[in-house]
Write a protein that holds these residues in place. Sequence first.
Motif, mmCIF file in Angstrom:
data_model
loop_
_atom_site.group_PDB
_atom_site.id
_atom_site.type_symbol
_atom_site.label_atom_id
_atom_site.label_comp_id
_atom_site.label_asym_id
_atom_site.label_seq_id
_atom_site.Cartn_x
_atom_site.Cartn_y
_atom_site.Cartn_z
ATOM 1 N N PRO A 133 33.264 42.839 45.862
ATOM 2 C CA PRO A 133 34.488 43.638 45.723
ATOM 3 C C PRO A 133 34.279 45.119 46.051
ATOM 4 O O PRO A 133 35.149 45.939 45.797
ATOM 5 C CB PRO A 133 34.826 43.477 44.238
ATOM 6 C CG PRO A 133 33.484 43.406 43.589
ATOM 7 C CD PRO A 133 32.632 42.602 44.566
ATOM 8 N N GLY A 140 38.297 45.558 43.889
ATOM 9 C CA GLY A 140 38.810 44.449 43.091
ATOM 10 C C GLY A 140 38.535 43.065 43.626
ATOM 11 O O GLY A 140 38.397 42.135 42.861
ATOM 12 N N SER A 141 38.470 42.914 44.944
ATOM 13 C CA SER A 141 38.217 41.595 45.521
ATOM 14 C C SER A 141 37.635 41.735 46.920
ATOM 15 O O SER A 141 37.800 42.766 47.583
ATOM 16 C CB SER A 141 39.501 40.759 45.589
ATOM 17 O OG SER A 141 40.352 41.243 46.611
ATOM 18 N N ASP A 145 35.324 50.301 44.262
ATOM 19 C CA ASP A 145 35.607 48.984 43.695
ATOM 20 C C ASP A 145 37.034 48.645 44.098
ATOM 21 O O ASP A 145 37.983 49.228 43.590
ATOM 22 C CB ASP A 145 35.457 49.007 42.174
ATOM 23 C CG ASP A 145 35.698 47.645 41.533
ATOM 24 O OD1 ASP A 145 36.229 46.736 42.200
ATOM 25 O OD2 ASP A 145 35.360 47.497 40.347
ATOM 26 N N ARG A 191 40.315 50.234 42.486
ATOM 27 C CA ARG A 191 40.179 50.331 41.035
ATOM 28 C C ARG A 191 39.377 51.553 40.610
ATOM 29 O O ARG A 191 39.758 52.246 39.679
ATOM 30 C CB ARG A 191 39.495 49.084 40.484
ATOM 31 C CG ARG A 191 40.334 47.846 40.621
ATOM 32 C CD ARG A 191 39.636 46.667 40.035
ATOM 33 N NE ARG A 191 40.472 45.483 40.154
ATOM 34 C CZ ARG A 191 40.114 44.302 39.758
ATOM 35 N NH1 ARG A 191 38.938 44.114 39.198
ATOM 36 N NH2 ARG A 191 40.924 43.281 39.905
ATOM 37 N N GLY A 204 44.123 47.596 46.691
ATOM 38 C CA GLY A 204 43.636 47.194 45.379
ATOM 39 C C GLY A 204 42.606 48.096 44.723
ATOM 40 O O GLY A 204 41.925 47.669 43.795
#
Length: 171
Positions: free
Chosen positions: A121, A81-82, A79, A59, A57
Amino acid sequence: WVEPGRPGAPAPAIDTGIFPPAIVGEGWGLDGRVQAFDPSNVYEKINGAAEQYIAFGFRKLHCATLTDGTRSIAIELYDQGSFANVLGIFAAQGGSDRDVQSSGDMFYYRTWGGMIGGYGPYYFKIVGDEAAARVVAEAARILETMDDLPASGNAAPLAYSVLTKELGLAL
C-alpha cells in the motif's frame, strides 16, 4: 546503568518511525526527525499535489532525510491504503511511462538521483540532492530495506504478479 553521554554509555536508539532502522547506513545519519502528515495537513509538504494523492486514497505521508554531512537523500513514503491506489498514483505521476524494474513484490523506476515506486500500500520516493555515485548507491541500498516496512495484507494481487513476473508484461 550508565548516564547517557558518559564514556561507556550505549549510543541512543535512533527513531526512524515507520522506516526500517536499516535506512540509516554507514556514514549516513538522520537529518532531523521523521515527519508525518495526514490528509488534513499534507499540503504543507506537497503543496499543489496533495489533491492527487488524496484522490488515490492517501492516508499518511512519512518523511525522512538522511545526510552524510555534505549530501542528502529525502525519503517520502505515502500510505495510499491499497495496492490498487499505489498503481493509480504511480500511473498518474507518469510512472507507467518509465522503464519499470522490480525486486520481489516491489516495483520502481530509477531517477537521476534515486528511485520512485511502490510496495504493497506504499508509494515511495527516494531522491538524492545530486546524482553523485555515493548518493545513487546509498539510495539503492535504502531501496533494499523497503521490504521491511510493516506488513499490511495489501500485497500485489495474484493476477498482477502473474502478468508482471511470470509473463514479463509491463505495468
